[in-house]
Scaffold this motif. Structure first.
Motif, PDB file in Angstrom:
ATOM      1  N   UNK A  43       0.850  -1.192   0.000  1.00  0.00           N
ATOM      2  CA  UNK A  43       0.000   0.000   0.000  1.00  0.00           C
ATOM      3  C   UNK A  43       0.885   1.240   0.000  1.00  0.00           C
ATOM      4  N   UNK A  44       0.273   2.384  -0.289  1.00  0.00           N
ATOM      5  CA  UNK A  44       0.997   3.656  -0.244  1.00  0.00           C
ATOM      6  C   UNK A  44       1.525   3.914   1.162  1.00  0.00           C
ATOM      7  N   UNK A  45       0.746   3.546   2.173  1.00  0.00           N
ATOM      8  CA  UNK A  45       1.167   3.733   3.559  1.00  0.00           C
ATOM      9  C   UNK A  45       2.398   2.867   3.865  1.00  0.00           C
ATOM     10  N   UNK A  46       2.362   1.602   3.455  1.00  0.00           N
ATOM     11  CA  UNK A  46       3.506   0.717   3.673  1.00  0.00           C
ATOM     12  C   UNK A  46       4.752   1.240   2.939  1.00  0.00           C
ATOM     13  N   UNK A  47       4.561   1.725   1.726  1.00  0.00           N
ATOM     14  CA  UNK A  47       5.673   2.267   0.952  1.00  0.00           C
ATOM     15  C   UNK A  47       6.291   3.461   1.688  1.00  0.00           C
ATOM     16  N   UNK A  48       5.446   4.343   2.204  1.00  0.00           N
ATOM     17  CA  UNK A  48       5.946   5.527   2.919  1.00  0.00           C
ATOM     18  C   UNK A  48       6.643   5.121   4.219  1.00  0.00           C
ATOM     19  N   UNK A  49       6.070   4.149   4.934  1.00  0.00           N
ATOM     20  CA  UNK A  49       6.705   3.666   6.165  1.00  0.00           C
ATOM     21  C   UNK A  49       8.065   3.038   5.858  1.00  0.00           C
ATOM     22  N   UNK A  50       8.127   2.268   4.785  1.00  0.00           N
ATOM     23  CA  UNK A  50       9.391   1.646   4.382  1.00  0.00           C
ATOM     24  C   UNK A  50      10.392   2.727   4.000  1.00  0.00           C
ATOM     25  N   UNK A  51       9.951   3.710   3.238  1.00  0.00           N
ATOM     26  CA  UNK A  51      10.832   4.817   2.829  1.00  0.00           C
ATOM     27  C   UNK A  51      11.433   5.503   4.069  1.00  0.00           C
ATOM     28  N   UNK A  52      10.588   5.800   5.050  1.00  0.00           N
ATOM     29  CA  UNK A  52      11.052   6.492   6.258  1.00  0.00           C
ATOM     30  C   UNK A  52      12.000   5.611   7.077  1.00  0.00           C
ATOM     31  N   UNK A  53      11.678   4.346   7.215  1.00  0.00           N
ATOM     32  CA  UNK A  53      12.537   3.469   8.017  1.00  0.00           C
ATOM     33  C   UNK A  53      13.883   3.221   7.330  1.00  0.00           C
ATOM     34  N   UNK A  54      13.879   3.135   6.006  1.00  0.00           N
ATOM     35  CA  UNK A  54      15.142   2.957   5.280  1.00  0.00           C
ATOM     36  C   UNK A  54      16.010   4.206   5.384  1.00  0.00           C
ATOM     37  N   UNK A  55      15.392   5.385   5.358  1.00  0.00           N
ATOM     38  CA  UNK A  55      16.148   6.638   5.469  1.00  0.00           C
ATOM     39  C   UNK A  55      16.901   6.708   6.792  1.00  0.00           C
ATOM     40  N   UNK A  56      16.310   6.161   7.845  1.00  0.00           N
ATOM     41  CA  UNK A  56      16.978   6.151   9.153  1.00  0.00           C
ATOM     42  C   UNK A  56      18.249   5.310   9.118  1.00  0.00           C
TER      43      UNK A  56
END
Length: 186
Positions: A43-56
């Motif tokens: 989902x778009x939400x999962x994609x955004x959560x993954x994006x944020x967690x990978x950035x960390x």
């Protein structure tokens, strides 16, 4: 579904990505340098959560096709030089083109436009890093390293090493020994 990750260049990166996927409940088939193959669409939400967690973790989820191609090129080169037991016998251009399924001229032009250096320069930089690594481990002599990395001669390897680092391979090795000796004196 394939996702592409920027800056994913080591086994440690792969472990970090797997951990983030597990935390988010995203089931994957394979995690490789620069890519994640997942079972289902996210989902778009999962994609955004993954994006944020990978950035960390210092990684970046890619959406731009040109950036994806660049990361694929970099991953093929890094895998080829740092993680293969032996470099391919064919030209690097043929190898990269075959691995990615694109015409090499297209890949080279895209890489140069986006990165500001040629694929050949990127290969040389990675070969120099690999040489440094092999010199530090002290397992191979320069002749063996030259053969392993497909240099035409030890002289060619030494000249390229000096051009990039400003040091000869033997002086670089001496610096390592000196640093170790200084650490023992502490």
């Amino acid at each position: 579904m394939l996702l592409y990750i920027k800056y994913m260049v080591s086994l440690r990166c792969k472990m970090a990505v797997k951990e983030e996927l597990k935390k988010l409940g995203i089931h994957y088939v394979n995690v490789d340098l620069g890519t994640i193959e997942i079972l289902e669409d996210i989902t778009d939400l999962q994609r955004e959560q993954l994006r944020e967690s990978l950035m960390k973790s210092g990684l970046e989820l890619l959406d731009d096709n040109r950036k994806i191609i660049i990361e694929k090129i970099k991953s093929v080169i890094i895998e080829m030089i740092h993680y293969s037991d032996e470099l391919p016998k064919v030209n690097y251009s043929d190898y990269i083109s075959e691995k990615l399924g694109y015409d090499y001229t297209y890949l080279a032009n895209t890489f140069s436009e986006v990165k500001g250096i040629t694929i050949q320069q990127f290969i040389i930089m990675n070969k120099i890093e690999r040489i440094k690594e092999l010199l530090l481990y002290n397992e191979l002599n320069l002749t063996e390293i030259s053969y392993l990395l497909h240099y035409s001669s030890v002289s060619h390897l030494s000249n390229q090493f000096k051009k990039i680092t400003g040091l000869t391979p033997s002086y670089y090795k001496k610096l390592k020994k000196k640093r170790l000796k200084n650490l023992e004196d502490i």
